[in-house]
Enzyme design. Structure first.
Site, PDB file in Angstrom:
ATOM      1  N   VAL A  11       0.838  -1.215   0.000  1.00 46.15           N
ATOM      2  CA  VAL A  11       0.000   0.000   0.000  1.00 46.15           C
ATOM      3  C   VAL A  11       0.870   1.261   0.000  1.00 46.15           C
ATOM      4  O   VAL A  11       0.644   2.192  -0.780  1.00 46.15           O
ATOM      5  CB  VAL A  11      -0.972   0.007   1.209  1.00 46.15           C
ATOM      6  CG1 VAL A  11      -1.841   1.252   1.189  1.00 46.15           C
ATOM      7  CG2 VAL A  11      -1.846  -1.242   1.202  1.00 46.15           C
ATOM      8  N   ASP A 189      -9.994 -10.485   9.091  1.00 51.03           N
ATOM      9  CA  ASP A 189      -9.917  -9.246   8.298  1.00 51.03           C
ATOM     10  C   ASP A 189     -11.330  -8.676   8.078  1.00 51.03           C
ATOM     11  O   ASP A 189     -11.555  -7.469   8.212  1.00 51.03           O
ATOM     12  CB  ASP A 189      -9.225  -9.573   6.960  1.00 51.03           C
ATOM     13  CG  ASP A 189      -9.173  -8.389   6.020  1.00 51.03           C
ATOM     14  OD1 ASP A 189      -8.327  -7.508   6.229  1.00 51.03           O
ATOM     15  OD2 ASP A 189      -9.983  -8.348   5.068  1.00 51.03           O
ATOM     16  N   LYS A 193     -13.244  -5.164   9.437  1.00 48.49           N
ATOM     17  CA  LYS A 193     -13.928  -4.250   8.506  1.00 48.49           C
ATOM     18  C   LYS A 193     -15.394  -4.059   8.903  1.00 48.49           C
ATOM     19  O   LYS A 193     -15.950  -2.959   8.772  1.00 48.49           O
ATOM     20  CB  LYS A 193     -13.810  -4.787   7.082  1.00 48.49           C
ATOM     21  CG  LYS A 193     -12.376  -4.697   6.550  1.00 48.49           C
ATOM     22  CD  LYS A 193     -12.194  -5.494   5.269  1.00 48.49           C
ATOM     23  CE  LYS A 193     -10.792  -5.319   4.693  1.00 48.49           C
ATOM     24  NZ  LYS A 193     -10.499  -6.244   3.590  1.00 48.49           N
ATOM     25  N   GLY A 290      -5.194  -4.833  -3.272  1.00 52.46           N
ATOM     26  CA  GLY A 290      -4.180  -4.559  -4.293  1.00 52.46           C
ATOM     27  C   GLY A 290      -3.590  -3.181  -4.087  1.00 52.46           C
ATOM     28  O   GLY A 290      -4.211  -2.299  -3.487  1.00 52.46           O
TER      29      GLY A 290
HETATM   30  N1  HSE Z   1      -6.219  -8.828   2.591  1.00 57.99           N
HETATM   31  C1  HSE Z   1      -7.215  -7.862   2.303  1.00 57.99           C
HETATM   32  C2  HSE Z   1      -8.158  -8.436   1.273  1.00 57.99           C
HETATM   33  C3  HSE Z   1      -6.575  -6.621   1.768  1.00 57.99           C
HETATM   34  O1  HSE Z   1      -7.816  -9.449   0.671  1.00 57.99           O
HETATM   35  O2  HSE Z   1      -9.254  -7.913   1.094  1.00 57.99           O
HETATM   36  C4  HSE Z   1      -7.510  -5.463   1.630  1.00 57.99           C
HETATM   37  O3  HSE Z   1      -8.087  -5.110   2.831  1.00 57.99           O
END
Ligand code: HSE
Length: 382
Positions: A11, A189, A193, A290
């Site tokens: 990033v 993850d 979120k 990405g």
């Molecule tokens: N590892 C995360 C994904 C990266 O694959 O969505 C973006 O948040």
């Protein structure tokens, strides 16, 4: 406006590239002054330093962009930056979801802001759309494909017949995956979120441990064969709903009807839908992971700061997530499936069943009783 970049990985490099390229007049107002890197071999640019103080103590730097990943030292650096009157932009959902209460309080105390568009939904302006929707409407809930890595794995396993392990390797080589792949494949993850989306959508900071989370680590071609035969696609879904003071929130693979718009989201794309009183359902699709798409979201936030467009954040802390009233039908595959006999609606293969309609608490009890580290669980759409 001068920027200090903490981290020069996937990033961070994207942010540096977009700002250095300066494609628009807004971006040409920005410049990356210093870049914190970890290793000697990363000292590839005269702006690179291995000492965070070079950024945090630099009075010319207005904005600190954190894209280091992990909780520490990212959290401490962000708190220091805020305390020194610098705005913070972060793509780090794990750090932010675990520390947003103290970060927001610190920002408020020093009259600066924390921006985190890139932490959720990759390049999709999901956070910005929640900010905008909330100016007019109460948001009732949202659901989404929030993880590019797992969507890539699930879509490609379904269309190409490859194994989970092969597809995970491919997603990692494309730069989609987190440093620790368990954050992607075990659903953490998405949990972070969902928590950050709750902050924006409902103005609450949920207890992240209360967000029920199942991942796709154990998915197998037999599960996808069941989906194919019965007209479903498998997606990892994060969702939350507000009902008065109560918030329910969970992350779970879902067998969705093929005609559901989410079923046709390919590759590493994300797709997230909010539902609010007067707007109804609004759905956003785009690159969920990405380098450049995520960096785009970071740079959007920096432009917001430059244009003095700070979001108003005043969430209530420690809202307990309560899934007790949520009911569904679930697919369970386990070597110990015989132990779940009394909950079965129908067989779904040699070691798999579809359950009767039940509460999430009942499902959690069954999962505990089955005690099988190789088990796969998914919610089955009506
Ligand atoms: N590892 C995360 C994904 C990266 O694959 O969505 C973006 O948040």
């Amino acid at each position: 406006m001068k920027i200090g970049l903490l981290g020069h990985g996937i990033v961070g490099k994207g942010v540096r590239e977009i700002i250095d390229a300066g494609a628009t007049w807004e971006v040409r107002e920005l410049s990356v002054k210093k870049i914190l890197v970890k290793f000697d071999w990363e000292l590839v640019d005269p702006r690179c330093t291995q000492d965070a103080k070079d950024i945090l103590d630099d009075p010319e730097i207005d904005v600190v962009v954190e894209c280091m990943g992990g909780i520490e030292p990212a959290r401490t650096f962000c708190l220091e930056a805020l305390a020194k009157g610098k705005h913070v932009v972060t793509s780090n959902k794990k750090m932010l979801a675990n520390s947003c209460g103290e970060l927001f309080a610190c920002a408020l105390a020093h009259d600066v802001a924390v921006h985190y568009e890139a932490a959720c939904g990759g390049g999709i302006p999901w956070m910005a759309s929640l900010d905008r929707t909330r100016r007019v409407d109460d948001i009732d809930g949202f659901r989404g494909i929030f993880n590019g890595t797992t969507n890539y794995i699930l879509s490609e396993m379904a269309s190409g017949g490859k194994s989970f392990a092969e597809m995970l390797k491919e997603a990692q080589s494309l730069g989609y995956a987190e440093k620790d792949p368990s954050d992607d494949i075990d659903g953490f993850d998405v949990k972070y979120k969902v928590a950050l989306s709750c902050v924006k959508a409902f103005d609450v900071i949920p207890n992240i441990d209360g967000i029920l989370t199942y991942g796709i680590r154990n998915i197998d071609q037999v599960d996808l064969a069941f989906c194919e035969k019965n007209g479903y696609a498998c997606k990892l879904i994060g969702k939350a709903k507000r009902d008065g003071a109560r918030v329910s929130a969970m992350v779970m693979p879902a067998f969705l009807r093929k005609e559901d718009v989410f079923s046709n989201i390919p590759l590493n794309f994300n797709c997230i839908e909010s539902v609010s009183k007067t707007l109804g359902a609004a759905t956003f699709v785009g690159q969920g992971a990405g380098s450049l798409p995520t960096a785009h979201a970071v740079v959007q936030n920096i432009v917001d700061i430059w244009k003095k467009q700070d979001p108003e954040i005043n969430p209530k802390d420690n809202v307990i997530v309560d899934n007790s009233t949520y009911c569904g039908v679930f697919y369970i595959r386990s070597a110990n499936i015989d132990k779940a006999a009394s909950y079965v609606d129908k067989e779904a293969g040699e070691c798999a069943v579809v359950t009767k309609r039940m509460t999430i608490n009942e499902l959690s009890e069954i999962v505990k009783d089955l005690n099988d580290s190789g088990m796969f669980v998914a919610e089955v759409a009506k």
